[in-house]
Structures are given as C-alpha cells and as structure tokens.
Design a protein around this motif. Structure first.
Motif, PDB file in Angstrom:
ATOM      1  N   PHE A  48       0.959  -1.344  -0.058  1.00  0.00           N
ATOM      2  CA  PHE A  48       0.012   0.307   0.172  1.00  0.00           C
ATOM      3  C   PHE A  48       0.911   1.774  -0.289  1.00  0.00           C
ATOM      4  O   PHE A  48       0.575   2.811   0.462  1.00  0.00           O
ATOM      5  CB  PHE A  48      -1.200   0.321   1.529  1.00  0.00           C
ATOM      6  N   GLU A  49       2.607   1.362   0.217  1.00  0.00           N
ATOM      7  CA  GLU A  49       3.262   2.677  -0.192  1.00  0.00           C
ATOM      8  C   GLU A  49       2.839   2.972   0.794  1.00  0.00           C
ATOM      9  O   GLU A  49       3.024   4.270   0.319  1.00  0.00           O
ATOM     10  CB  GLU A  49       2.364   2.977  -1.619  1.00  0.00           C
ATOM     11  N   LEU A  50       3.170   2.940   1.551  1.00  0.00           N
ATOM     12  CA  LEU A  50       2.294   3.315   3.131  1.00  0.00           C
ATOM     13  C   LEU A  50       4.083   3.521   3.749  1.00  0.00           C
ATOM     14  O   LEU A  50       5.050   2.948   3.727  1.00  0.00           O
ATOM     15  CB  LEU A  50       2.274   3.194   4.525  1.00  0.00           C
ATOM     16  N   ASN A  51       3.924   5.042   4.556  1.00  0.00           N
ATOM     17  CA  ASN A  51       5.119   5.662   4.416  1.00  0.00           C
ATOM     18  C   ASN A  51       5.655   5.400   6.154  1.00  0.00           C
ATOM     19  O   ASN A  51       6.639   6.015   7.002  1.00  0.00           O
ATOM     20  CB  ASN A  51       5.954   6.684   3.988  1.00  0.00           C
ATOM     21  N   ASP A  52       4.871   5.224   7.488  1.00  0.00           N
ATOM     22  CA  ASP A  52       5.570   4.924   8.687  1.00  0.00           C
ATOM     23  C   ASP A  52       5.552   3.287   8.899  1.00  0.00           C
ATOM     24  O   ASP A  52       5.694   2.551   8.027  1.00  0.00           O
ATOM     25  CB  ASP A  52       4.034   5.315   9.372  1.00  0.00           C
ATOM     26  N   GLU A  53       6.961   3.491   9.776  1.00  0.00           N
ATOM     27  CA  GLU A  53       7.433   2.378  10.179  1.00  0.00           C
ATOM     28  C   GLU A  53       6.570   0.868  10.324  1.00  0.00           C
ATOM     29  O   GLU A  53       6.008  -0.185   9.963  1.00  0.00           O
ATOM     30  CB  GLU A  53       8.143   2.242  11.145  1.00  0.00           C
ATOM     31  N   TYR A  54       5.472   1.541  11.606  1.00  0.00           N
ATOM     32  CA  TYR A  54       4.880   0.340  12.076  1.00  0.00           C
ATOM     33  C   TYR A  54       3.587   1.088  11.441  1.00  0.00           C
ATOM     34  O   TYR A  54       2.121   1.699  11.698  1.00  0.00           O
ATOM     35  CB  TYR A  54       4.768  -0.213  13.335  1.00  0.00           C
ATOM     36  N   VAL A  55       2.129  -0.365  10.729  1.00  0.00           N
ATOM     37  CA  VAL A  55       1.163  -0.015  10.438  1.00  0.00           C
ATOM     38  C   VAL A  55       0.084  -0.924  10.906  1.00  0.00           C
ATOM     39  O   VAL A  55      -1.425  -0.400  10.157  1.00  0.00           O
ATOM     40  CB  VAL A  55       1.676   0.100   8.564  1.00  0.00           C
ATOM     41  N   LEU A  56       0.627  -1.495  11.886  1.00  0.00           N
ATOM     42  CA  LEU A  56      -0.789  -2.750  12.213  1.00  0.00           C
ATOM     43  C   LEU A  56      -1.221  -2.305  12.847  1.00  0.00           C
ATOM     44  O   LEU A  56      -1.438  -2.431  14.175  1.00  0.00           O
ATOM     45  CB  LEU A  56       0.140  -3.895  12.559  1.00  0.00           C
ATOM     46  N   SER A  57      -2.372  -1.124  12.994  1.00  0.00           N
ATOM     47  CA  SER A  57      -3.126  -0.470  13.656  1.00  0.00           C
ATOM     48  C   SER A  57      -4.602  -0.123  12.735  1.00  0.00           C
ATOM     49  O   SER A  57      -3.993   0.092  11.576  1.00  0.00           O
ATOM     50  CB  SER A  57      -2.686   1.115  14.075  1.00  0.00           C
ATOM     51  N   ALA A  58      -6.016  -0.504  13.443  1.00  0.00           N
ATOM     52  CA  ALA A  58      -6.346  -0.294  12.844  1.00  0.00           C
ATOM     53  C   ALA A  58      -7.390   1.114  12.501  1.00  0.00           C
ATOM     54  O   ALA A  58      -7.373   1.305  11.528  1.00  0.00           O
ATOM     55  CB  ALA A  58      -8.116  -0.908  14.095  1.00  0.00           C
ATOM     56  N   ASP A  59      -6.756   2.149  13.676  1.00  0.00           N
ATOM     57  CA  ASP A  59      -7.609   3.518  13.460  1.00  0.00           C
ATOM     58  C   ASP A  59      -6.339   4.075  12.035  1.00  0.00           C
ATOM     59  O   ASP A  59      -6.742   4.686  12.337  1.00  0.00           O
ATOM     60  CB  ASP A  59      -6.644   4.168  14.364  1.00  0.00           C
ATOM     61  N   TYR A  60      -5.489   3.310  12.163  1.00  0.00           N
ATOM     62  CA  TYR A  60      -4.176   4.172  11.304  1.00  0.00           C
ATOM     63  C   TYR A  60      -4.489   3.601   9.998  1.00  0.00           C
ATOM     64  O   TYR A  60      -4.574   4.220   8.812  1.00  0.00           O
ATOM     65  CB  TYR A  60      -2.389   3.313  11.376  1.00  0.00           C
ATOM     66  N   LEU A  61      -4.674   2.283  10.001  1.00  0.00           N
ATOM     67  CA  LEU A  61      -5.452   2.124   8.463  1.00  0.00           C
ATOM     68  C   LEU A  61      -6.747   2.433   7.876  1.00  0.00           C
ATOM     69  O   LEU A  61      -6.660   2.448   6.575  1.00  0.00           O
ATOM     70  CB  LEU A  61      -5.133   0.100   8.362  1.00  0.00           C
TER      71      LEU A  61
END
Length: 614
Positions: A373-386
């Motif tokens: 998904f070309e996400l630029n943050d290090e940790y992305v496994l969070s419901a609110d973030y996704l």
C-alpha cells in the motif's frame, strides 16, 4: 480518510482552493441546486461558514459536476494529470507526507521512461512476444495520437490535443482494447516527459481541488470521496484491492491468458502478474466481458462462469442482472457500496486484536503491507491508522498467501472448515462493539445494512437492542444506569426505558425510539408518554434534571413542537450524535460526563465535543 474528517483537521487557507471550486459549481445552477440551497440557507456568509459535514453533503450533491470539471482539466495535454492521479488513487496513497509523495512521483517518472524504452524496442523487434495484431493496435494508436498532437505545428500553432481530438483518441483506445498503461506509455513516447518541482506539482493539484495540503504537518490528504471520482475520470471502475480480490480467484492459465494479451511476462510469479495486470489499468469490465474466458466461450457459459466466480469466490449470492453487462455493473456497484460503507465488518477492537495476532504469527506482514500500500510509516498494523487509508480487515486478509493463512488459523485456534477469510472475520467479530458501531443502523431498523456489516438480528428485537445499546453508552459515559430503582418506580401503565440516578433524589429520564422512516415525527404521542413519566417521578418526590429522547433523527416539525413545549425539560439527541459524544468522552479527561452540557433542544455534538476536548 473521509472528506468531513479532512476538512475538520485543516484551516481555512488550506481549504480555500477546494471551497472556491465548489462555490463556482454552485453558481452555475447544478442539478441538485434546490437541496444545496436548503443547506446554505442556514448560513448567512455562504459556503465558507458552513460546517465540515454540510460541505461534505454539498460535495456529494455536486459530484457529477465536479467529475465533468476534472475531465475538462484532463484535456490539458501537458498537465501530467494522468501520472499524478494514478499515484494518488492507489490504495494507501490518500495520506502522504510531502517527501514520500516526491519519492513516488520520481519513481513513477523513472519507471515510465524505462517502460517507454522497452515498448519502443518491442515494436521494432520481430521476435518480440507481442503478437502482430497487438503491435498493429499500438502502431495505429501511436500514429493517430502523433497526428493529433503534431498537426498544430504544421499550422504554425502550439502543439496540443483539442477536446474533439481527445474524445476521438479515447474512443479509439477503447475499441483497440488498450489498457490505461498502454495509453500512457504511447502518449509519453510522443509528448516530452519532464519531472516537475514537487512543490509546483502539489500547488497545481491543490488548486485543482483534488488534494489538500497542510504545510504545518507537511502532509497531503486525498478524501475517499475524491479518490472515487478520480477513478471515474481515469475509467478505473473499482479500487485496486477489489480488483486483486477478484484476480486471486482465477486459475493460473487464465492469469497467463490476460498477461499475454497485455504484454506481461508470463514467467513472473502469479502474485506479481496480478499486480502487473492491476498496474496496467486493464479495464475491469473488459476483463469480465472477454478476458477471463477461453476462446469460443458462448454468452450463456460466460454468465455461468461469472455467477460461479461471484457466488463461490466472492460470496455474493444472486448477482443482479439478466445480461452479462448488467451482472458486471452489479458487481462494480457491490464493490463501490462496500468501499463507501464506513463500517469494517468487525469491531475496531476486534480489528486491532486481529492485527496484533497477525503480527505475532506473521512477523513479515508489517513490511509486506507497507510495500503493497506504499505506506511511509514504520509500524502500520493499527486499526485506526489503516482505516484512515480506507484499508479494512478483508483487504489485509486478501494479501496473505494460503500457507501463511493456514499457519495463522492454527496459531490462533480459528475454525478450519469452510472459507478461511470468513472464519477469521467471524473469530474477531466482538459482537458488543460491533453493535455499538452500528448503533444508528439499529435505530433506523436497517436490517440489510446490519446484515452486510456482519450482524444477524430479527426485526422484532431491534427496539430492545437499541435500548440496550443506549444503556451501554450511558454507562460508558459514567452514569449510574439504575435498573433496580427504575423497576421500583415503573407501573404497568408507565414504563420508563432508562433511568440515570444522579443521587440526592435527582434523576435523568431517557426514552429510546427506533424509526424506519426518516425523521421521527410523532411528538404528540411521545410527549404524552414523557409527561406521564414526569408525573410518576414527581409523585415520588424526585427532581428531574433532564429528560432525553434518543432517536436516529427528528423531523423539523417534531423539533418545532418540542421547542414550543413549556412543561418538560426535554432535549432531543440523535443516535449518531450520542455515539460521537461517547467516542470523544473516552479520550477526554472526565470520569463522568458533565450532564449540564445537555442543555440544547437538539443536542449540538460539535459544542459538546469541543467542551470535552478542552
């Protein structure tokens, strides 16, 4: 991220370009001008003073005009809009920091130049894997595009493609069955391609109204609603995640057949070929009309194959439509409705738990999601973030390979028989929170939407369920929901729904009303009922601090009648407002909700949320 949420985050200067475009469309008497005027009539200073929710509502009403405006902008030959829009409509690119967008733009230009070079070589190479008929299609399109662009030079004018020429060229590309990527490569093999300064690119996109840019946060925002319109402009019927979901159900020989048709290396792994098909911008309609069938397949067999794909693969029974075209359109609409729906199929808590346990079982998943998904943050496994990127539980599970899926299911004691993805979603459903997230839908008695969001309930149970959920919310707000005292007070004739005991013989009476029809309008009935509860409380020497009526919404007549009533200290609160107040309260400093904030006739959620966040 929803348009309303983005508008709430930004200042007036950052929204200015977008508001000007909307204002300009409104001034030209759009199709839904009557509905727009109703919204604007409450504001003395025009669109600039309208709240974010109503700006979002107005945008929905002028979406077709906004799409036409974008199509006109697209005809500017040297705009690079096709390149830029293809970046910002990809899943995961609706929220980007400037440096990340700059990197993606640079990468896109570099890849485009390499692909153009490869295509030109393939067209000249006699031993190319491209069929002679495909080469002919490319040459015809390239020759026509070159003539349209260069004929102005012969007439001593600046080289450009006119609106008429553009519509003819577009028709030609469709008739030749060219993908969006084919069209783009041929276009930039004729037109000079030049990397622009990133700040200029951002400014241009902002002035077009397709992105918002926060200088303070150095962040680009693209609203979900705008992404959907940009896809229409690029004639991409569905989001990449739904395209991927469909392609993953096809057998390898069919994937190879599609790859061959669109000049994709068949020696690549299947997962890579699927991504290449998506990147190529192959029309979803064309794919389901011609691309997934063996040569010589008749219309009846095509419909049967599509029905099986939907029923057995996508779990969509009874796909609407009698013709193949109707069925394909129904499938596109189905995916469109899923994307628009704010609900995620499981609760937010369930989503977070699923992500946490996925991370334990499959530690590489975080990196794979970032890349996909070309996400630029290090940790992305969070419901609110996704969810800010409109990435839902099913979208993540679609990316996991079968061996990894089996491992995850075994590690977490998930049911193994049946559909693996549906079993996982069911495992993390968390029914109470799921109901709370669908609180307004319960109030509206919307059985179809509840079912789509993973809730199975009888219509006869919805009234009681709405009352139960309202109790849970008031308990969550720190109130003493005193059922024991309520039952002691209640008589066979007068049955209070919810009693909030404030102590010292002071109470709040809450009445819950579900309504299938839009706008609850039975004030005379409900006022008699509430007055009898009031008399019951007064007989027992109780002081009523407030009476609250909770319903999905209220009609203008109902609100007017309530304002005219002088006998009750009654406030009206919609289910969605109560739900939003509850969410804000959970993050506030308060242990108990200050009930003095319930002082409007119709409870104003913005004022209360502002007070809670001080």
């Amino acid at each position: 991220m929803k348009l309303e949420k983005i508008l709430d985050k930004l200042g007036s200067l950052e929204k200015n370009s977008f508001i000007k475009i909307i204002d300009n469309i409104i001034s030209k008497n759009p199709q839904n001008s009557i509905e727009i005027d109703k919204i604007l009539s409450s504001s003395d200073k025009g669109l600039k003073s309208v709240d974010s929710r109503n700006v979002s509502n107005i945008f929905a009403l002028i979406s077709s005009e906004f799409t036409e405006y974008l199509k006109c902008e697209f005809q500017e030959t040297n705009s690079q809009l096709d390149i830029l829009i293809d970046i910002i409509i990809r899943d995961g690119n609706c929220l980007m920091r400037q440096d990340w967008f700059s990197r993606l733009y640079e990468k896109e230009i570099k890849n485009l130049k390499l692909k153009i070079k490869t295509l030109n070589t393939e067209l000249l190479n006699e031993k190319s894997e491209l069929s002679e008929s495909r080469k002919r299609d490319y040459r015809i399109y390239k020759a026509c595009l070159s003539t349209a662009y260069n004929n102005d030079i012969a007439n001593n004018r600046d080289a450009k493609i006119t609106a008429d020429e553009h519509s003819i060229i577009l028709t030609l590309s469709k008739q030749l069955g060219l993908s969006q990527e084919d069209v783009k490569l041929i276009k930039y093999s004729i037109l000079p391609i030049k990397k622009e300064e990133i700040q200029d690119v951002i400014t241009n996109l902002k002035n077009l109204g397709v992105i918002f840019y926060s200088k303070k946060e150095n962040t680009i925002y693209v609203a979900d609603e705008i992404v959907r319109l940009l896809r229409k402009v690029r004639e991409k019927e569905i989001a990449e995640k739904f395209y991927r979901r469909t392609l993953k159900l096809l057998r390898d020989p069919i994937i190879n057949q599609i790859a061959k048709e669109h000049n994709i290396d068949r020696k690549l792994p299947t997962s890579v070929k699927i991504e290449e098909i998506i990147d190529q911008g192959v029309s979803f309609t064309d794919l389901l009309t011609y691309g997934i069938y063996k040569e010589g397949t008749n219309l009846t067999e095509k419909k049967k194959t599509l029905n099986e794909l939907c029923e057995k693969g996508l779990n969509i029974p009874n796909l609407k439509g009698s013709t193949l075209e109707d069925k394909i359109q129904s499938l596109i609409e189905y995916f469109d409705n899923i994307e628009k729906d704010e609900k995620v199929g499981i609760s937010i808590d369930g989503f977070d738990k699923m992500l946490s346990e996925l991370n334990q079982s499959l530690p590489k998943l975080n990196k794979e999601l970032k890349e996909q998904f070309e996400l630029n943050d290090e940790y992305v496994l969070s419901a609110d973030y996704l969810l800010d990127y409109n990435i839902k539980p099913r979208d993540i599970l679609d990316l996991i390979t079968k061996p990894d899926m089996s491992k995850f299911i075994l590690d977490n004691g998930i049911k193994q028989r049946g559909d693996a993805i549906l079993n996982i979603l069911d495992h993390y459903k968390d029914v109470e929170n799921l109901y709370l997230e669908n609180y307004a839908n319960v109030g509206y008695r919307n059985l179809n939407l509840l079912k789509e969001n993973g809730i199975s309930v009888k219509e006869s149970e919805l009234g009681l369920k709405f009352e139960e959920l309202t109790k849970i919310i008031f308990k969550g707000l720190g109130f003493n929901v005193d059922d024991k005292f309520k039952n002691k007070l209640n008589t066979q004739k007068d049955m209070i729904d919810i009693l909030l005991n404030l102590g010292n013989d002071e109470i709040i009476i809450v009445e819950c009303k579900t309504s299938k029809e839009r706008g609850y309008n039975k004030f005379s009935t409900v006022s008699r009922q509430l007055k009898s509860y009031q008399n019951l409380a007064l007989k027992n020497n109780l002081r009523i601090a407030k009476m609250l009526l909770v319903s999905p919404e209220f009609s203008d007549d109902f609100i007017y009648d309530c304002e005219m009533d002088t006998e009750m200290n009654l406030s009206l609160i919609t289910a969605s407002t109560l739900s939003k107040i509850f969410e804000s309260f959970k993050m506030s400093k308060y242990q108990e909700f200050p009930h003095v904030l319930f002082r409007d006739i119709v409870i104003n959620e913005e004022r209360i949320i502002k007070a809670l966040t001080k």
